[in-house]
Write a protein that holds these residues in place. Structure first.
Motif, PDB file in Angstrom:
ATOM      1  N   VAL A   1       0.857  -1.174   0.000  1.00  0.00           N
ATOM      2  CA  VAL A   1       0.000   0.000   0.000  1.00  0.00           C
ATOM      3  C   VAL A   1       0.899   1.232   0.000  1.00  0.00           C
ATOM      4  O   VAL A   1       1.756   1.385   0.868  1.00  0.00           O
ATOM      5  CB  VAL A   1      -0.933   0.034   1.228  1.00  0.00           C
ATOM      6  CG1 VAL A   1      -1.815   1.281   1.189  1.00  0.00           C
ATOM      7  CG2 VAL A   1      -1.791  -1.221   1.288  1.00  0.00           C
ATOM      8  N   THR A   2       0.720   2.102  -0.986  1.00  0.00           N
ATOM      9  CA  THR A   2       1.597   3.261  -1.129  1.00  0.00           C
ATOM     10  C   THR A   2       1.271   4.335  -0.097  1.00  0.00           C
ATOM     11  O   THR A   2       0.118   4.762   0.044  1.00  0.00           O
ATOM     12  CB  THR A   2       1.462   3.864  -2.535  1.00  0.00           C
ATOM     13  OG1 THR A   2       1.830   2.870  -3.497  1.00  0.00           O
ATOM     14  CG2 THR A   2       2.372   5.076  -2.700  1.00  0.00           C
ATOM     15  N   VAL A   3       2.297   4.760   0.638  1.00  0.00           N
ATOM     16  CA  VAL A   3       2.181   5.898   1.554  1.00  0.00           C
ATOM     17  C   VAL A   3       3.378   6.810   1.324  1.00  0.00           C
ATOM     18  O   VAL A   3       4.418   6.382   0.803  1.00  0.00           O
ATOM     19  CB  VAL A   3       2.119   5.455   3.028  1.00  0.00           C
ATOM     20  CG1 VAL A   3       0.834   4.696   3.308  1.00  0.00           C
ATOM     21  CG2 VAL A   3       3.329   4.616   3.411  1.00  0.00           C
ATOM     22  N   ASN A   4       3.253   8.059   1.699  1.00  0.00           N
ATOM     23  CA  ASN A   4       4.325   9.030   1.476  1.00  0.00           C
ATOM     24  C   ASN A   4       5.536   8.743   2.344  1.00  0.00           C
ATOM     25  O   ASN A   4       6.682   8.839   1.888  1.00  0.00           O
ATOM     26  CB  ASN A   4       3.811  10.446   1.773  1.00  0.00           C
ATOM     27  CG  ASN A   4       4.824  11.524   1.432  1.00  0.00           C
ATOM     28  OD1 ASN A   4       5.256  11.637   0.286  1.00  0.00           O
ATOM     29  ND2 ASN A   4       5.215  12.314   2.425  1.00  0.00           N
ATOM     30  N   SER A   5       5.286   8.364   3.613  1.00  0.00           N
ATOM     31  CA  SER A   5       6.397   8.094   4.521  1.00  0.00           C
ATOM     32  C   SER A   5       5.913   7.251   5.685  1.00  0.00           C
ATOM     33  O   SER A   5       4.721   7.193   5.989  1.00  0.00           O
ATOM     34  CB  SER A   5       6.992   9.408   5.059  1.00  0.00           C
ATOM     35  OG  SER A   5       6.087  10.043   5.947  1.00  0.00           O
ATOM     36  N   VAL A   6       6.886   6.598   6.328  1.00  0.00           N
ATOM     37  CA  VAL A   6       6.649   5.903   7.598  1.00  0.00           C
ATOM     38  C   VAL A   6       7.775   6.325   8.537  1.00  0.00           C
ATOM     39  O   VAL A   6       8.954   6.174   8.216  1.00  0.00           O
ATOM     40  CB  VAL A   6       6.637   4.376   7.441  1.00  0.00           C
ATOM     41  CG1 VAL A   6       6.510   3.714   8.812  1.00  0.00           C
ATOM     42  CG2 VAL A   6       5.489   3.933   6.529  1.00  0.00           C
ATOM     43  N   GLN A   7       7.399   6.837   9.681  1.00  0.00           N
ATOM     44  CA  GLN A   7       8.369   7.267  10.678  1.00  0.00           C
ATOM     45  C   GLN A   7       8.051   6.616  12.011  1.00  0.00           C
ATOM     46  O   GLN A   7       6.878   6.496  12.398  1.00  0.00           O
ATOM     47  CB  GLN A   7       8.352   8.792  10.843  1.00  0.00           C
ATOM     48  CG  GLN A   7       9.374   9.319  11.847  1.00  0.00           C
ATOM     49  CD  GLN A   7       9.335  10.835  12.006  1.00  0.00           C
ATOM     50  OE1 GLN A   7       8.371  11.475  11.604  1.00  0.00           O
ATOM     51  NE2 GLN A   7      10.372  11.410  12.586  1.00  0.00           N
ATOM     52  N   THR A   8       9.070   6.177  12.721  1.00  0.00           N
ATOM     53  CA  THR A   8       8.920   5.706  14.091  1.00  0.00           C
ATOM     54  C   THR A   8       9.629   6.678  15.019  1.00  0.00           C
ATOM     55  O   THR A   8      10.782   7.044  14.780  1.00  0.00           O
ATOM     56  CB  THR A   8       9.528   4.302  14.271  1.00  0.00           C
ATOM     57  OG1 THR A   8       8.783   3.355  13.496  1.00  0.00           O
ATOM     58  CG2 THR A   8       9.500   3.879  15.729  1.00  0.00           C
ATOM     59  N   ILE A   9       8.938   7.099  16.056  1.00  0.00           N
ATOM     60  CA  ILE A   9       9.549   7.914  17.108  1.00  0.00           C
ATOM     61  C   ILE A   9       9.429   7.139  18.418  1.00  0.00           C
ATOM     62  O   ILE A   9       8.329   6.795  18.855  1.00  0.00           O
ATOM     63  CB  ILE A   9       8.861   9.286  17.238  1.00  0.00           C
ATOM     64  CG1 ILE A   9       9.082  10.116  15.974  1.00  0.00           C
ATOM     65  CG2 ILE A   9       9.404  10.034  18.462  1.00  0.00           C
ATOM     66  CD1 ILE A   9       8.415  11.478  16.004  1.00  0.00           C
ATOM     67  N   ARG A  10      10.598   6.861  18.985  1.00  0.00           N
ATOM     68  CA  ARG A  10      10.639   6.181  20.282  1.00  0.00           C
ATOM     69  C   ARG A  10      10.884   7.216  21.375  1.00  0.00           C
ATOM     70  O   ARG A  10      11.858   7.975  21.323  1.00  0.00           O
ATOM     71  CB  ARG A  10      11.735   5.118  20.314  1.00  0.00           C
ATOM     72  CG  ARG A  10      11.771   4.324  21.630  1.00  0.00           C
ATOM     73  CD  ARG A  10      12.925   3.352  21.657  1.00  0.00           C
ATOM     74  NE  ARG A  10      14.212   4.058  21.666  1.00  0.00           N
ATOM     75  CZ  ARG A  10      15.350   3.556  21.169  1.00  0.00           C
ATOM     76  NH1 ARG A  10      15.335   2.372  20.571  1.00  0.00           N
ATOM     77  NH2 ARG A  10      16.472   4.244  21.239  1.00  0.00           N
ATOM     78  N   PHE A  11      10.031   7.213  22.373  1.00  0.00           N
ATOM     79  CA  PHE A  11      10.203   8.099  23.517  1.00  0.00           C
ATOM     80  C   PHE A  11      11.220   7.472  24.472  1.00  0.00           C
ATOM     81  O   PHE A  11      10.972   6.410  25.036  1.00  0.00           O
ATOM     82  CB  PHE A  11       8.872   8.314  24.221  1.00  0.00           C
ATOM     83  CG  PHE A  11       7.920   9.221  23.493  1.00  0.00           C
ATOM     84  CD1 PHE A  11       7.571  10.448  24.026  1.00  0.00           C
ATOM     85  CD2 PHE A  11       7.368   8.846  22.269  1.00  0.00           C
ATOM     86  CE1 PHE A  11       6.698  11.287  23.350  1.00  0.00           C
ATOM     87  CE2 PHE A  11       6.496   9.672  21.592  1.00  0.00           C
ATOM     88  CZ  PHE A  11       6.162  10.905  22.135  1.00  0.00           C
TER      89      PHE A  11
END
Length: 437
Positions: free
Chosen positions: A92-102
Motif C-alpha cells: 500500500v503506497t504511503v508518502n512516509s513511515v516514521q517511528t519515534i521512540r520516547f
C-alpha cells in the motif's frame, strides 16, 4: 501476517534508514520515504489490535485510510520494526513511515515530536508497557496532539497491545505487571488496579465508558476485564462497555462506527462486552478486599464473541452495541470471585426471565412448597456446593440473599406475586419461579 521483530541496527540498517537522535536524547526517530509533509484525502478510523503477531489485512485497512499520506508510529521501547513493513511490504503506497521512540518523558514537550504527530494521516501506537504511555503522555502536548488527530483532523489512529489499552476512554495502566483474573476477581480494589481512569486521557466518543483488554484468551483475561468494567460502572454510575481482542486479531472501526473483525485462525476472536441493560445494573458486591459479585441473575455482562476473517466482514455496530454479523452472544457474571460464562438464549441484553427458565435443566435442589406463604424449604438432593441463594423480582432487581448452606428461606413481608430464585452449582446457573401467596 508477521511478527514485528525489533532488529539491532547494523551498519547496513544505518545506511538504509535516516535515524535522528535528539540532542537531549529524549527520543529516537527512524524515517522511511519522503520528508515533505503530504497533503492527501484520508479517512477516519480506529484500529484496536490484540497484540502478538500483527494482522496484515488489518494493517492494510489502516494504510488505505491514510490515503497515501504520512504514517507515524510512536512507542516507548523497541526500534524500527514497523518501518519497512508499513512502507513497502504490505503493498500500500504511503508518502512516509516514521517511528519515534520516547526515551524519556521530556520527549512529550519536544516541538518536533508534537508537530510530527499532528502532521500524520495515520498514527499507530506500538506495543510495550501502557504505564510508559500514561506517565509520558498524560496531561502533555502529546495527549493533546493525539486527541487532535482523533477528534479534529479525524485520521485513522490505531494501537496494538499497550497501544490498544490506552485508546479507549476508560483505561488500565498498571505501574508494573498487570493483574491476573483470579486476583482481580478476588479483590477488585487490589493495589495493582490503582490506575483505572475514565474520560481524562485519550478522548474518543465512540469509546466512551469502554475499557479494552488484549492478549485476551491467551492470558486468561476475561475475569479481570469484568472486574475493570465493574469498577468503571461503579465509579461513573453509568453502564460500562468493553472491547477485547485475542492475539493476531484486530478490530477496525470505520467512519460509520462499524467494527470490522480481522483474523484468520481458529482462535481469532474479538469480544464486545456491555453491562446489563436492566435499570439496576451495578455490582452487588464491590468492596475493598472482598471478592466481586456482579450477577444480576447471572446476566451482568452481555458479550458478543465474533470470529475474525481476512476481509473483516464480521462486524459489530458501536452505535447501538447490538447489531452484529457472524457472532454469538453470552452472559458473563461474577459470583463471589468466580466467573460464570453461559450462552445467552435468544441474544437478550435484559436477560429476561423466560430465557432464564429455558436455560434451567436438571436442578440439583428440591425447592418447596411452591406456591408458598412465608417459607421455602431446600433439599440438596446431590449435596452439590451452593455459593448462595438470590431472590429477585420480575425485573431482576435483587431483594434477598441467603448462604448456600441455608435449608429454609424466609419470604415474610414480601408482597404476593412472582419472584425468581437463582443459585449457581458446579458452574451452572439454576433457578425457579416462585409464587408468593
Amino acid at each position: 501476517m508477521r511478527t514485528r521483530l525489533l532488529p539491532l541496527l547494523t551498519l547496513t540498517s544505518w545506511a538504509c534508514l535516516f535515524a535522528l537522535v535528539s540532542h537531549a536524547q529524549s527520543y529516537t526517530s527512524w524515517f522511511n520515504g519522503d520528508t515533505t509533509d503530504a497533503v492527501t484525502t484520508y479517512q477516519k478510523g480506529i484500529l484496536l489490535a490484540g497484540g502478538g503477531t500483527d494482522n496484515d489485512d488489518a494493517m492494510r485497512w489502516t494504510l488505505h485510510r491514510a490515503g497515501g499520506g504520512d504514517v507515524l508510529i510512536i512507542r516507548a521501547t523497541g526500534s524500527n520494526g514497523y518501518n519497512d513493513y508499513l512502507h513497502t511490504e504490505l503493498g500500500v503506497t504511503v508518502n512516509s513511515v516514521q517511528t519515534i521512540r520516547f526515551n524519556s518523558a521530556a520527549a512529550a514537550q519536544d516541538a518536533y515530536v508534537v508537530q510530527q504527530i499532528r502532521n500524520a494521516e495515520a498514527l499507530f501506537l506500538a506495543g510495550g508497557d501502557q504505564y510508559d504511555y500514561y506517565s509520558y503522555w498524560k496531561d502533555t502536548p502529546i495527549e493533546d496532539a493525539i486527541n487532535y488527530l482523533i477528534n479534529e483532523k479525524q485520521v485513522v489512529v490505531g494501537g496494538t497491545s499497550a497501544g490498544m489499552a490506552v485508546l479507549s476512554e476508560a483505561y488500565y495502566t498498571p505501574p508494573g505487571a498487570g493483574i491476573m483474573s483470579p486476583q482481580a476477581l478476588a479483590n477488585p480494589f487490589n493495589p495493582s488496579m490503582n490506575i483505572i481512569g475514565n474520560g481524562d486521557f485519550i478522548i474518543n466518543p465512540l469509546l466512551a465508558d469502554v475499557i479494552t483488554d488484549t492478549h485476551y484468551e491467551q492470558r486468561s483475561r476475561k475475569g479481570r476485564h469484568v472486574a475493570f468494567m465493574a469498577r468503571v460502572a461503579n465509579a461513573s454510575g453509568q453502564r460500562s462497555f468493553g472491547i477485547a481482542c485475542n492475539e493476531t486479531v484486530a478490530v477496525g472501526i470505520d467512519e460509520q462506527g462499524i467494527g470490522h473483525v480481522f483474523g484468520d485462525a481458529v482462535n481469532d476472536f474479538a469480544f464486545f462486552l456491555q453491562s446489563s441493560c436492566r435499570d439496576i445494573f451495578l455490582p452487588e458486591v464491590l468492596q475493598l478486599n472482598q471478592p466481586l459479585t456482579w450477577s444480576i441473575d447471572s446476566t451482568a455482562v452481555w458479550v458478543c464473541k465474533i470470529p475474525g476473517t481476512a476481509l473483516g466482514n464480521n462486524t459489530f455496530d458501536l452505535n447501538d452495541w447490538e447489531t452484529q454479523t457472524g457472532g454469538a452472544w453470552e452472559y458473563w457474571s461474577a459470583h463471589a470471585g468466580t466467573l460464570l460464562i453461559r450462552d445467552a438464549p435468544g441474544g437478550d441484553c435484559l436477560g429476561n426471565i423466560n430465557a432464564l427458565e429455558e436455560a434451567v435443566i436438571e436442578a440439583p435442589l428440591k425447592v418447596y412448597p411452591n406456591p408458598t406463604q412465608d417459607y421455602l424449604r431446600i433439599d440438596n438432593l446431590g449435596g452439590a456446593p451452593i455459593e448462595e441463594f438470590r431472590l429477585t423480582d420480575c425485573f431482576g432487581r435483587p431483594l434477598r440473599a441467603w448462604p448456600g448452606s441455608q435449608s429454609v428461606l424466609n419470604l415474610k413481608n414480601l408482597p404476593s406475586g412472582y419472584y425468581w430464585l437463582s443459585y449457581v452449582a458446579n458452574g451452572q446457573l439454576y433457578g425457579e419461579r416462585i409464587a408468593k401467596l
